[in-house]
Design a protein around this motif. Structure first.
Motif, PDB file in Angstrom:
ATOM      1  N   THR A   7     -10.527  -9.078  -4.147  1.00  0.00           N
ATOM      2  CA  THR A   7     -10.267  -9.625  -2.694  1.00  0.00           C
ATOM      3  C   THR A   7      -9.810  -7.519  -2.218  1.00  0.00           C
ATOM      4  N   LEU A   8      -8.725  -7.516  -3.150  1.00  0.00           N
ATOM      5  CA  LEU A   8      -8.747  -5.973  -2.571  1.00  0.00           C
ATOM      6  C   LEU A   8      -9.698  -4.917  -2.481  1.00  0.00           C
ATOM      7  N   TYR A   9     -10.265  -5.080  -3.649  1.00  0.00           N
ATOM      8  CA  TYR A   9     -11.694  -4.212  -4.461  1.00  0.00           C
ATOM      9  C   TYR A   9     -12.594  -4.341  -2.715  1.00  0.00           C
ATOM     10  N   GLN A  10     -12.995  -5.906  -2.725  1.00  0.00           N
ATOM     11  CA  GLN A  10     -13.836  -6.136  -1.546  1.00  0.00           C
ATOM     12  C   GLN A  10     -13.518  -5.211  -0.585  1.00  0.00           C
ATOM     13  N   LEU A  11     -12.259  -5.458   0.076  1.00  0.00           N
ATOM     14  CA  LEU A  11     -11.991  -4.756   1.300  1.00  0.00           C
ATOM     15  C   LEU A  11     -12.180  -3.767   1.321  1.00  0.00           C
ATOM     16  N   TRP A  12     -11.435  -2.252  -0.253  1.00  0.00           N
ATOM     17  CA  TRP A  12     -11.769  -0.872  -0.331  1.00  0.00           C
ATOM     18  C   TRP A  12     -12.687  -0.754  -0.090  1.00  0.00           C
ATOM     19  N   LEU A  13     -13.859  -1.484  -0.278  1.00  0.00           N
ATOM     20  CA  LEU A  13     -15.355  -1.246  -0.674  1.00  0.00           C
ATOM     21  C   LEU A  13     -15.797  -1.031   1.427  1.00  0.00           C
ATOM     22  N   ASP A  43     -16.729 -12.690   6.834  1.00  0.00           N
ATOM     23  CA  ASP A  43     -17.490 -12.092   5.756  1.00  0.00           C
ATOM     24  C   ASP A  43     -16.982 -11.731   4.628  1.00  0.00           C
ATOM     25  N   LEU A  44     -16.121 -11.569   3.813  1.00  0.00           N
ATOM     26  CA  LEU A  44     -15.489 -11.529   2.707  1.00  0.00           C
ATOM     27  C   LEU A  44     -15.111 -12.792   2.333  1.00  0.00           C
ATOM     28  N   ALA A  45     -15.218 -13.987   3.047  1.00  0.00           N
ATOM     29  CA  ALA A  45     -15.093 -15.206   2.260  1.00  0.00           C
ATOM     30  C   ALA A  45     -16.414 -15.258   0.959  1.00  0.00           C
ATOM     31  N   GLU A  46     -17.996 -14.317   2.229  1.00  0.00           N
ATOM     32  CA  GLU A  46     -19.236 -14.664   1.533  1.00  0.00           C
ATOM     33  C   GLU A  46     -18.949 -13.540   0.145  1.00  0.00           C
ATOM     34  N   LYS A  47     -18.317 -12.687   0.386  1.00  0.00           N
ATOM     35  CA  LYS A  47     -18.755 -11.886  -0.882  1.00  0.00           C
ATOM     36  C   LYS A  47     -17.921 -11.929  -1.687  1.00  0.00           C
ATOM     37  N   LEU A  48     -17.106 -12.696  -1.448  1.00  0.00           N
ATOM     38  CA  LEU A  48     -15.914 -13.415  -2.532  1.00  0.00           C
ATOM     39  C   LEU A  48     -15.959 -14.021  -3.613  1.00  0.00           C
ATOM     40  N   LEU A  49     -17.272 -14.651  -3.356  1.00  0.00           N
ATOM     41  CA  LEU A  49     -17.966 -16.164  -3.058  1.00  0.00           C
ATOM     42  C   LEU A  49     -17.003 -17.450  -3.486  1.00  0.00           C
ATOM     43  N   VAL A  50     -16.288 -17.520  -1.956  1.00  0.00           N
ATOM     44  CA  VAL A  50     -15.393 -18.283  -2.282  1.00  0.00           C
ATOM     45  C   VAL A  50     -15.199 -19.128  -0.669  1.00  0.00           C
ATOM     46  N   SER A  51     -14.811 -21.080   0.248  1.00  0.00           N
ATOM     47  CA  SER A  51     -15.107 -21.036   1.080  1.00  0.00           C
ATOM     48  C   SER A  51     -13.749 -20.164   2.157  1.00  0.00           C
TER      49      SER A  51
END
Length: 155
Positions: A52-58, A68-76
């Motif tokens: 989660t932190l890494y996807q935000l950092w990107l 959009d974060l949920a999609e990137k993390l493959l979670v609901s």
């Protein structure tokens, strides 16, 4: 097509299909288990929290819409809300409202970015030790090609 697992027949898959599939599942479980244990011991982060932190950092400005974060993390959406709430309680992320909109963004805080910087060393050293360093350059290229193909939706 029938594979055998021990003495039992396993219908529907060939032996190669079954062993390839089981190999993927076992590899993921084993590698993620080790990476999770290392992140928890060294940084008090789970793999999911790290990701989660890494996807935000990107993202530009360390900020991303929750949807959009949920999609990137493959979670609901509920799953990403729980992750963000845990990280928010530790001061690692903030929830930021969009002016004039209902959408909410998650944003990496300075504290979160500092923790992530050290956690990346641990995590990616583990990835290299457990996976990438054990493959030749050609094998690594093949693995990348195969995983890219399998991520595409089926025709």
């Amino acid at each position: 097509m029938t594979a055998t697992h021990g003495e039992r027949p396993v219908p529907h898959l060939s032996e190669d299909e079954l062993l390839a599939w089981r190999g993927l599942l076992e590899l993921e479980a084993r590698v993620l288990g080790v990476l999770d244990a290392e992140l928890r011991a060294d940084h008090d982060l789970s793999v999911a929290e790290f990701d989660t932190l890494y996807q935000l950092w990107l993202q530009p400005g360390g900020r991303c819409r929750m949807k959009d974060l949920a999609e990137k993390l493959l979670v609901s959406r509920g799953g990403v809300t729980k992750l963000i709430n845990r990280l928010r309680s530790r001061g690692l992320v903030a929830r930021v409202s969009q002016p004039g909109q209902q959408a909410v963004d998650a944003q990496l805080t300075e504290t979160g970015e500092a923790l992530l910087a050290t956690a990346m060393d641990t995590h990616f050293d583990g990835v290299r030790r457990l996976v990438t360093s054990r493959l030749s350059a050609a094998e690594l290229h093949t693995l990348r090609t195969v995983t890219e193909r399998l991520r595409e939706p089926p025709a």
